[in-house]
Structures are given as C-alpha cells and as structure tokens.
Design an enzyme around this catalytic site. Structure first.
Site, PDB file in Angstrom:
ATOM      1  N   ASP A   1       0.833  -1.209   0.000  1.00  0.00           N
ATOM      2  CA  ASP A   1       0.000   0.000   0.000  1.00  0.00           C
ATOM      3  C   ASP A   1       0.867   1.258   0.000  1.00  0.00           C
ATOM      4  O   ASP A   1       0.531   2.265  -0.621  1.00  0.00           O
ATOM      5  CB  ASP A   1      -0.898  -0.032   1.245  1.00  0.00           C
ATOM      6  CG  ASP A   1      -1.915   1.086   1.272  1.00  0.00           C
ATOM      7  OD1 ASP A   1      -2.091   1.769   0.253  1.00  0.00           O
ATOM      8  OD2 ASP A   1      -2.528   1.297   2.335  1.00  0.00           O
TER       9      ASP A   1
ATOM     10  N   HIS B   1      -7.624   0.184   9.419  1.00  0.00           N
ATOM     11  CA  HIS B   1      -6.649   0.722   8.472  1.00  0.00           C
ATOM     12  C   HIS B   1      -6.896   2.226   8.370  1.00  0.00           C
ATOM     13  O   HIS B   1      -7.740   2.668   7.588  1.00  0.00           O
ATOM     14  CB  HIS B   1      -6.847   0.015   7.117  1.00  0.00           C
ATOM     15  CG  HIS B   1      -5.854   0.375   6.069  1.00  0.00           C
ATOM     16  ND1 HIS B   1      -4.952  -0.525   5.559  1.00  0.00           N
ATOM     17  CD2 HIS B   1      -5.606   1.535   5.420  1.00  0.00           C
ATOM     18  CE1 HIS B   1      -4.211   0.063   4.630  1.00  0.00           C
ATOM     19  NE2 HIS B   1      -4.588   1.326   4.527  1.00  0.00           N
TER      20      HIS B   1
ATOM     21  N   HIS C   1      -5.823   6.317   7.963  1.00  0.00           N
ATOM     22  CA  HIS C   1      -4.918   7.256   7.295  1.00  0.00           C
ATOM     23  C   HIS C   1      -4.842   8.528   8.122  1.00  0.00           C
ATOM     24  O   HIS C   1      -5.819   8.919   8.766  1.00  0.00           O
ATOM     25  CB  HIS C   1      -5.412   7.549   5.884  1.00  0.00           C
ATOM     26  CG  HIS C   1      -5.094   6.463   4.901  1.00  0.00           C
ATOM     27  ND1 HIS C   1      -5.169   6.632   3.546  1.00  0.00           N
ATOM     28  CD2 HIS C   1      -4.689   5.185   5.087  1.00  0.00           C
ATOM     29  CE1 HIS C   1      -4.820   5.508   2.927  1.00  0.00           C
ATOM     30  NE2 HIS C   1      -4.540   4.609   3.841  1.00  0.00           N
TER      31      HIS C   1
ATOM     32  N   CYS D   1      -1.329  10.398   0.277  1.00  0.00           N
ATOM     33  CA  CYS D   1      -2.756  10.184   0.066  1.00  0.00           C
ATOM     34  C   CYS D   1      -3.109  10.522  -1.369  1.00  0.00           C
ATOM     35  O   CYS D   1      -2.962  11.661  -1.790  1.00  0.00           O
ATOM     36  CB  CYS D   1      -3.585  11.034   1.015  1.00  0.00           C
ATOM     37  SG  CYS D   1      -5.350  10.761   0.764  1.00  0.00           S
TER      38      CYS D   1
ATOM     39  N   ASN E   1      -1.032   6.802   4.869  1.00  0.00           N
ATOM     40  CA  ASN E   1      -1.101   5.708   5.836  1.00  0.00           C
ATOM     41  C   ASN E   1      -0.551   6.104   7.214  1.00  0.00           C
ATOM     42  O   ASN E   1       0.447   6.821   7.314  1.00  0.00           O
ATOM     43  CB  ASN E   1      -0.252   4.539   5.322  1.00  0.00           C
ATOM     44  CG  ASN E   1      -0.918   3.826   4.168  1.00  0.00           C
ATOM     45  OD1 ASN E   1      -2.063   3.417   4.266  1.00  0.00           O
ATOM     46  ND2 ASN E   1      -0.203   3.678   3.064  1.00  0.00           N
TER      47      ASN E   1
HETATM   48 MG    MG Z   1      -3.721   2.698   3.047  1.00  0.00          MG
END
Ligand code: MG
Length: 317
Positions: free
Chosen positions: A21, A219, A221, A252, A261
């Site tokens: 990711d 998860h 951000h 992002c 993240n």
């Molecule tokens: Mg992510």
C-alpha cells in the site's frame, strides 16, 4: 515511559502494508532488490505480518509490476521464520499466480461505495463482490494448503466523491465479505476523515450485525491527523489488528498531502507507551524507514521517525 491503560488488548498484531500500500502510492520507481531488502529489514525489525505486493495486472499498478520477481526473493521469510507475507489478488488469474509462487495469505479489496468501486475496479459494489466470490472460494478450497483470506474494505467512513458513507452500507459489504469466506476484514479510512466516535459507532454496528471484533482490523490514514486517535478508540473496543505503513510510506492519492497511511513507528510508539507488546524494535524500524526515504528522495512524514532519526533524511544521502 510505559504507563498501561485499562481495557486494552494485551497484544496487538501490526499488519505492515508499506511494501504494498505504501510503495503503490509512491511515484519514484523502486528496484525489486530494494523492495526485497525493505521487506527483510521490516522482518528483522520484528514485524510478523508484511504485505509484500499485489498480483494485479502489471499495467494497473506499475510500481508493483514485479510481483513475480519479488515474491520468491522474500518467500524464505515465511518458510524459515514463519512470517506472514500476504499479497493482494484482484481476481482468479491473480490468485493462481500468487498460489503458484507459494503465497498462503491473500487479500481481496472491496469498496463500501459505488464511486470508488467504479474508479478502482470499474464495477459496481455487487459486481466486485461477485468477482471476489470464486476467488475466495478457490483460496479456501484446499488442495494447496490452508490459505488465509483478508478482505479489505475501502471508504468505510468517507468517500472523495460521495462524502460521508452511511454505516449501514459498510456493514452490508462487511457481512458479504465474511459470508463468502474471508477470515478477516480490514476497515479502511481511505481518505483519513474518520474521527473516534465514528469508529466506535461502526464497530458497534458491525458487532450488532454478527461480525465479531476478533475478525476485524483497522486501516487508518493520517490525512487529518486522526489516525492514532481512531486507533486508540478501536483498541478500546477490543480490536487487536492494526494496519500501518513503515515511515508513513504512501501519500494520500485523494488529497494534496504527503500524509496517508498511519506510520508504523507512530503506532509502535503509542503501543509501547501503553505497555502493549508488538515485538517491534522501534530503532531498527525507524532506521529502515530513513534508509528507504533516502531512496525515495523525500523525508518520512512519520513524526516518530523524525524525532528519532532527524529530518529531513534526504540530507544525509
Ligand atoms: Mg492505506
């Protein structure tokens, strides 16, 4: 200083997403050998679940087009040290490629919103679920040893096109992913707009729909600086699987921000202060992120990496 707080999990499993990711959202192309070294360094720092790459069509995500070369270079970490090395698979073809290389943890990626399902998968939400169903069934069918399946769900809180996402819609897709056989779900705040009350409300509604907390990961951000606050709320609810990206890797894609993240170092700092065991050596991990930041030509956005290593790390190149 370690000062435990009441009613938190004794141990948290960090699902490290930096190599997949994180790198997926970095514009500088990283050579396969550097990725392999990155994964090995993450393992040496104590991370036990490291998402390595994605078996999507190479033209979809050029940064991860070397999945076939990379996975065999790190596979020994699983075979010899028992480290989990999940990979993303979008469809049956991706699953077969991953299984053939020995992958035993896979992830599919669904969306809670129609706009993102269309943008990311060129399908409706239900069409994408229909696409994943045979993939999950095949993964769980045996014949190639047990395969653990994670279901990612993007846009669980807000969507860049649709705004706030109704909780009922998130619950419906979560239920569908579990019903098709996913072992674990990862609730993604893809644009980083969640706040702790929203997190707690979603978790409670999921429990009410028969989704147990021990099947859930989060998860977050850090786009709006809420990732750790949201993580703490989830921990207080009993969630013990948290996704994070070493060094905060991966900006992002939906906001003009270097911060995407949640940085693994920032998470480990908080968990360590709370007396929660992660097995991660924070100094080794920070040094790894600083090492990779030099190769990417931009400093790590992680506050903890900056505090421990100094910033910007590219000056020492
Ligand atoms: Mg992510």
């Amino acid at each position: 200083m370690r000062v435990p707080a009441a009613d938190l999990p004794a141990r948290v499993r960090i699902h490290e997403v930096g190599p997949r990711d994180g790198l997926q959202n970095e514009s500088v192309n990283v050579p396969t050998e550097v990725k392999a070294e990155f994964v090995r360094r993450l393992a040496d720092a104590g991370l036990t679940t490291i998402e390595v790459t994605s078996f999507v069509r190479p033209e979809w995500v050029p940064q991860l087009a070397d999945a076939e070369e990379l996975y065999p270079q790190v596979r020994e970490l699983h075979e010899e040290r028992g480290i989990s090395l999940p990979v993303l698979v979008p469809n049956a073809r991706g699953l077969e490629r991953a299984l053939a290389l020995g992958a035993r943890r896979i992830a599919v990626f669904a969306s809670a919103t129609e706009s993102f399902a269309r943008a990311n998968l060129n399908r409706t939400v239900d069409e994408s679920l229909a696409m994943f169903e045979p993939v999950v069934a095949r993964a769980k069918s045996g014949g190639h040893g047990p395969v653990h399946v994670r279901g990612y769900l993007s846009m669980c809180f807000g969507d860049p096109w649709e705004g706030p996402v109704p909780i009922a819609r998130v619950v419906r897709v979560c239920r569908a992913l579990l019903d098709m056989g996913c072992d674990e779900l990862s609730l993604g705040d893809t644009i980083g707009v969640a706040t702790p009350g929203h997190v707690l409300a979603l978790l409670a509604r999921l429990n009410g729909a028969g989704v147990p907390t021990d099947r859930l990961g989060v998860h977050f951000h850090d786009t709006y600086g809420q990732a750790l606050a949201n993580t703490l709320a989830a921990l207080q609810h009993g969630v013990a699987t948290v996704d994070a990206s070493a060094g905060g890797l991966g900006g992002c894609p939906y906001a003009k921000s270097a911060t995407g993240n949640l940085a693994t170092e920032d998470l480990v700092w908080m968990l360590s202060g709370l007396g929660i065991d992660t097995g991660v050596d924070l100094d080794r991990l920070s040094a790894t992120s600083a090492w990779l930041a030099k190769r990417l030509g931009r400093p790590s956005p992680s506050r903890t990496v900056r505090a421990l290593i100094g910033a910007p790390q590219e000056e020492s190149r």
